[in-house]
Design a protein around this motif. Structure first.
Motif, short mmCIF file in Angstrom:
data_model
loop_
_atom_site.label_atom_id
_atom_site.label_comp_id
_atom_site.label_asym_id
_atom_site.label_seq_id
_atom_site.Cartn_x
_atom_site.Cartn_y
_atom_site.Cartn_z
N ASP A 190 2.44 8.91 -7.71
CA ASP A 190 1.45 8.46 -8.10
C ASP A 190 0.64 7.64 -8.06
OD1 ASP A 190 2.59 7.39 -10.07
OD2 ASP A 190 2.67 9.03 -11.77
N SER A 191 1.08 6.79 -6.77
CA SER A 191 0.19 5.01 -7.54
C SER A 191 -0.20 5.07 -6.17
CB SER A 191 1.73 4.05 -7.66
OG SER A 191 0.84 2.77 -7.14
N GLU A 192 -0.97 4.64 -6.07
CA GLU A 192 -1.52 3.81 -4.62
C GLU A 192 -1.20 2.51 -4.03
OE1 GLU A 192 -6.27 4.96 -3.64
OE2 GLU A 192 -5.80 6.33 -6.18
N GLY A 193 -0.61 1.90 -4.70
CA GLY A 193 0.23 1.00 -4.64
C GLY A 193 0.66 -0.14 -5.37
N ALA A 209 0.86 -1.26 -0.23
CA ALA A 209 0.11 0.36 -0.06
C ALA A 209 1.04 1.35 0.09
CB ALA A 209 -1.26 0.12 1.48
N SER A 210 0.38 2.31 -0.10
CA SER A 210 0.98 3.89 -0.99
C SER A 210 -0.22 4.86 -0.12
CB SER A 210 2.06 3.33 -1.85
OG SER A 210 2.95 4.63 -2.13
N SER A 211 0.83 6.16 0.27
CA SER A 211 0.06 6.86 -0.35
C SER A 211 0.16 7.67 -1.33
CB SER A 211 -0.10 8.25 1.21
OG SER A 211 0.04 7.23 2.04
N LYS A 212 -1.30 8.49 -2.52
CA LYS A 212 -1.03 8.98 -3.96
C LYS A 212 -0.10 10.23 -3.17
CE LYS A 212 -3.06 8.86 -7.71
NZ LYS A 212 -4.64 9.18 -8.06
#
Ligand code: AMP
Ligand code: MG
Length: 401
Positions: free
Chosen positions: A386-389, A343-346
């Motif tokens: 720019d990725s959410e994961g 998971a990653s924050s935009k």
């Protein structure tokens, strides 16, 4: 003044460190000391390489056209006209239907344009049977085929490998023009820090960053200079950062880089010079400072060793590239398949530590303050801002530590 960091993108931070990086001057070093140094100027061959047409096998120098159609079944016959002595010219030229023995590295006799390997011949009295045809130039290294005199053999900005050193030797470059290695001041800040030689008491931890940062600095072709552990004291910090800036080409300060009351690095950098960036959209590593004092870059790194290391890789490596003039990217990567969702924050570039085994990259999870993740991981996977994961099964590039 805001209590929050005004974050900028990683690319903006990289652009900023590139802007403030001043390339160090040049110095000549003996060839044998040039390994891993950055070449400051193009180096040209001072002679033709090779300086004569030579054989690359042990065999018979011939005119290639005379061997046309030769085979085991129908060999062609040549008149043997003697041997070439290593380092000397042949006594006679090779005329049609004739051959001269030449050892590997020997000068190709005049008139010959190819060499038949000895394995493909047979001697019968004064005659040589050739059992394989050769093409023009076969088994021969032509005059200046490698490099012509004046050709650039290594370009400026190249980090010199053992192979480059060999080519420089052939080019006659006995003193190599390289970029002076930048001196990088290293400061660790924090009241809780004790030297590695001490057993930490409750509330204390050993100073890991001086070592991790210095090792990275050395790996990048710079010279680390230690300025010790400094307490979270504004005057003490100002005096040591000022001293380091006066003696070094860049200064890296770890800890105290956020906006807490105790975090005084940004304040002190502002007093000594200017803060250009405070806060980068990167995780871990958000509380990072980019500043300068009289043209000397001053970088405030986060205190957690893992966070500091990510900032070294993602940002500070570009500062050093600018200071050394290095043109090639030395980051090593391997391709792998992600073994778990990440998971990653935009809006934020995430660096996820992973262990790679049999082509599968498994995230090494843990809080950013953990040290064990540093030794258990093979490298990091960059998740773009720019990725959410990233999903399990995604092909990823792992940046090797
Ligand atoms: P700070 O950025 O000063 O708030 O520090 C964040 C965390 O990193 C704290 O837990 C510090 O104790 C730790 N830390 C700071 N400097 C170092 C260092 N040189 N070595 C190891 N840990 C550190
Ligand atoms: Mg601190």
């Amino acid at each position: 003044m805001s209590l929050f960091l005004q974050v900028v993108s990683v690319s903006k931070a990289v652009e900023e460190v590139r802007n403030i990086a001043i390339r160090c001057g040049d110095e000549p070093v003996p060839l044998m000391e040039a390994l891993h140094r950055i070449l400051a100027q193009d180096v040209r061959a001072d002679v033709d390489i090779p300086g004569f047409t030579r054989s690359v096998v042990d065999g018979f120098a011939v005119r290639a056209a005379d061997t046309t159609g030769s085979s085991d079944a129908i060999p062609s016959m040549f008149t043997y006209r003697g041997r070439v002595v290593m380092g000397a010219f042949a006594d006679t030229p090779v005329k049609p239907g004739e051959c001269i023995y030449v050892p590997t590295g020997g000068i190709l006799p005049e008139g010959a344009d190819a060499v038949v390997m000895i394995e493909n011949t047979e001697q019968i009295g004064g005659e040589i049977l050739v059992k394989k045809s050769v093409a023009y130039g076969e088994n021969v290294l032509l005059f200046n085929e490698d490099f012509s005199r004046g050709d650039v053999v290594c370009t400026r900005g190249k980090k010199l490998s053992p192979r480059d050193i060999g080519v420089l030797a052939a080019a006659g470059c006995i003193q190599v023009p390289v970029v002076r290695m930048p001196k990088v001041g290293i400061i660790s800040t924090g009241n809780e820090l004790v030297p590695v030689s001490k057993k930490p008491l409750p509330g204390q931890i050993r100073d890991v960053n001086s070592y991790v940062v210095a090792s990275f600095v050395r790996e990048q072709g710079c010279i680390p200079i230690f300025f010790g552990i400094i307490r979270d004291d504004r005057d003490a910090l100002r005096s040591v950062i000022g001293k380091a800036a006066a003696e070094c080409d860049a200064v890296l300060i770890s800890g105290g880089s956020s906006k807490d009351d105790r975090d005084m690095v940004a304040v002190v950098i502002g007093e000594l010079g200017e803060v250009l960036i405070h806060g980068i959209a990167i995780a871990p590593g958000k509380p990072t400072i980019i500043g300068r004092c009289r043209n000397i870059p001053l970088i405030g790194l986060p205190g957690h060793p893992a966070s500091a290391f990510i900032v070294l890789i993602a940002i500070v490596s570009h500062l050093f590239a600018g200071m050394t003039g290095k043109t090639e990217n030395s980051i090593r990567v391997v391709q792998a398949t992600l073994g778990q969702n990440v998971a990653s924050s935009k809006g934020r570039e995430d660096y996820v530590r992973v262990a790679v085994r049999d082509g599968i990259a498994t995230p090494v999870l843990g809080k950013s303050g953990l040290l064990n993740t540093l030794v258990q991981s093979t490298g990091v996977v960059r998740v773009p801002a720019d990725s959410e994961g990233l999903e399990t099964g995604t092909r990823v590039e792992v940046i090797l530590w």
